[in-house]
Design a protein around this motif. Structure first.
Motif, PDB file in Angstrom:
ATOM      1  N   VAL A  52       0.762  -1.115  -0.017  1.00 24.94           N
ATOM      2  CA  VAL A  52       0.016  -0.147  -0.002  1.00 24.94           C
ATOM      3  C   VAL A  52       0.628   1.046   0.106  1.00 24.94           C
ATOM      4  O   VAL A  52       0.547   2.031  -0.795  1.00 24.94           O
ATOM      5  CB  VAL A  52      -0.918   0.037   1.249  1.00 24.94           C
ATOM      6  N   LYS A  53       1.997   1.389   0.804  1.00 23.03           N
ATOM      7  CA  LYS A  53       2.949   2.354   0.977  1.00 23.03           C
ATOM      8  C   LYS A  53       3.499   2.506  -0.460  1.00 23.03           C
ATOM      9  O   LYS A  53       3.572   3.687  -0.934  1.00 23.03           O
ATOM     10  CB  LYS A  53       3.878   2.113   1.892  1.00 23.03           C
ATOM     11  N   LEU A  93      -3.887 -10.712  -5.377  1.00 24.18           N
ATOM     12  CA  LEU A  93      -3.398 -10.026  -3.984  1.00 24.18           C
ATOM     13  C   LEU A  93      -3.630  -8.422  -4.480  1.00 24.18           C
ATOM     14  O   LEU A  93      -3.642  -7.462  -3.488  1.00 24.18           O
ATOM     15  CB  LEU A  93      -2.031 -10.384  -4.057  1.00 24.18           C
ATOM     16  N   GLY A  94      -3.101  -7.975  -5.655  1.00 26.56           N
ATOM     17  CA  GLY A  94      -3.330  -6.725  -5.853  1.00 26.56           C
ATOM     18  C   GLY A  94      -4.621  -6.198  -5.897  1.00 26.56           C
ATOM     19  O   GLY A  94      -4.628  -4.868  -5.595  1.00 26.56           O
ATOM     20  N   ALA A  95      -5.641  -6.925  -5.982  1.00 25.84           N
ATOM     21  CA  ALA A  95      -7.112  -6.550  -5.610  1.00 25.84           C
ATOM     22  C   ALA A  95      -7.208  -5.923  -4.021  1.00 25.84           C
ATOM     23  O   ALA A  95      -7.761  -4.968  -3.877  1.00 25.84           O
ATOM     24  CB  ALA A  95      -8.075  -7.567  -6.048  1.00 25.84           C
ATOM     25  N   SER A  96      -6.535  -6.844  -3.218  1.00 23.72           N
ATOM     26  CA  SER A  96      -6.575  -6.604  -1.859  1.00 23.72           C
ATOM     27  C   SER A  96      -5.850  -5.215  -1.630  1.00 23.72           C
ATOM     28  O   SER A  96      -6.324  -4.276  -1.003  1.00 23.72           O
ATOM     29  CB  SER A  96      -5.802  -7.522  -0.901  1.00 23.72           C
ATOM     30  N   VAL A  97      -4.696  -4.988  -2.395  1.00 19.08           N
ATOM     31  CA  VAL A  97      -3.902  -3.657  -2.059  1.00 19.08           C
ATOM     32  C   VAL A  97      -4.554  -2.475  -2.585  1.00 19.08           C
ATOM     33  O   VAL A  97      -4.694  -1.538  -2.110  1.00 19.08           O
ATOM     34  CB  VAL A  97      -2.544  -4.070  -2.784  1.00 19.08           C
ATOM     35  N   ALA A  98      -5.264  -2.740  -3.699  1.00 17.55           N
ATOM     36  CA  ALA A  98      -6.282  -1.805  -4.326  1.00 17.55           C
ATOM     37  C   ALA A  98      -7.122  -1.352  -3.276  1.00 17.55           C
ATOM     38  O   ALA A  98      -7.465  -0.049  -3.404  1.00 17.55           O
ATOM     39  CB  ALA A  98      -6.801  -2.146  -5.818  1.00 17.55           C
ATOM     40  N   LEU A  99      -7.772  -2.432  -2.978  1.00 22.65           N
ATOM     41  CA  LEU A  99      -9.296  -1.809  -1.860  1.00 22.65           C
ATOM     42  C   LEU A  99      -8.434  -1.274  -0.719  1.00 22.65           C
ATOM     43  O   LEU A  99      -9.213  -0.184  -0.236  1.00 22.65           O
ATOM     44  CB  LEU A  99      -9.657  -3.315  -1.392  1.00 22.65           C
ATOM     45  N   SER A 100      -7.370  -1.597  -0.275  1.00 20.17           N
ATOM     46  CA  SER A 100      -6.829  -0.940   1.013  1.00 20.17           C
ATOM     47  C   SER A 100      -6.285   0.486   0.703  1.00 20.17           C
ATOM     48  O   SER A 100      -6.516   1.426   1.445  1.00 20.17           O
ATOM     49  CB  SER A 100      -5.600  -1.638   1.460  1.00 20.17           C
TER      50      SER A 100
END
Length: 238
Positions: free
Chosen positions: A137-138, A172-179
């Motif tokens: 995320v960072k 995994l990138g979807a979870s990062v996008a949501l966060s």
């Protein structure tokens, strides 16, 4: 939104050592003791011909930039494209391949450029497989920070600018996008005007306008724990 104002410390831009990493695809490579003993998160990600690497204190992210015809002053949207757990160029590669110049994200960038859509695309990849969500995320926030400066949205400019942010993530990138969407909506507000309270964005409106997840590996418990924050996503196109 200046580097010193964002979590994770100061941003450093580093040119990648090479544009493409050759990966052996042989039984010997798969059974190599050196690879077996390496933690999954320390394995280099799939090949990714990055334009630039953004280094943080404890994380980094690789980026390919696709600037629109109207860049910089005419940029109206910034699209961030995030891969899955293996990193690299992202989904829709040819079967059995870890690199494909015609993958989904590359094709999308080419199509938007050909149609002269006023959107800058930033294809991202983690340097190692299975990054920690917080570090990922960072890294994405840093990529957005770079995009805003490149488009002259951030910085000490007096011209009023309104830019939309669209996040697209696979697995995994979807979870990062949501966060990332949750974090940015908190920082910028649902209409994007809250960002004017941040240094370097005094004359800007940066609105998280779109979120797309592809085969998303999202944690349901995380969403349940963050119900108070999910309300910030109400104005997004998803």
């Amino acid at each position: 939104m200046c580097p010193e104002a964002m979590p994770g410390g100061k941003m450093e831009e580093v040119s990648p050592k090479s544009s493409h990493r050759e990966v052996e695809d042989s039984p010997e490579a798969e059974s190599s003791p050196e690879l077996i003993n390496v933690p999954f998160e320390k394995l280099p990600a799939y090949p990714f011909p990055a334009d630039i690497q953004l280094k943080l204190d404890d994380a980094s992210i690789n980026v390919i930039m696709h600037k629109c015809h109207q860049h910089p002053k005419g940029t109206k949207a910034i699209v961030l494209l995030l891969p899955g757990v293996h990193g690299g160029v992202g989904p829709c590669r040819q079967p059995g391949q870890d690199f494909d110049e015609r993958c989904l994200y590359a094709s999308l960038a080419q199509r938007l450029h050909e149609r002269e859509i006023p959107a800058d695309l930033y294809r991202c990849s983690w340097p190692f497989m299975r990054p920690h969500i917080q570090n990922a995320v960072k890294g994405v926030v840093r990529a957005l920070h770079l995009a805003l400066f490149k488009a002259r949205v951030a910085g000490h400019h007096r011209r009023e600018r309104k830019v939309k942010v669209i996040l697209i993530g696979h697995s995994l990138g979807a979870s990062v996008a949501l966060s990332c969407a949750l974090y940015l909506c908190q920082q910028f507000g649902s209409d994007g005007r809250k960002c004017r309270d941040l240094d370097c964005l005094e004359h800007a409106s940066v609105q998280v306008a779109g979120l797309c997840t592809l085969n998303g590996a999202c944690n349901v418990q995380f969403l349940q724990d963050q119900l108070a924050l999910v309300k910030h996503l109400g104005s997004l196109q998803a």
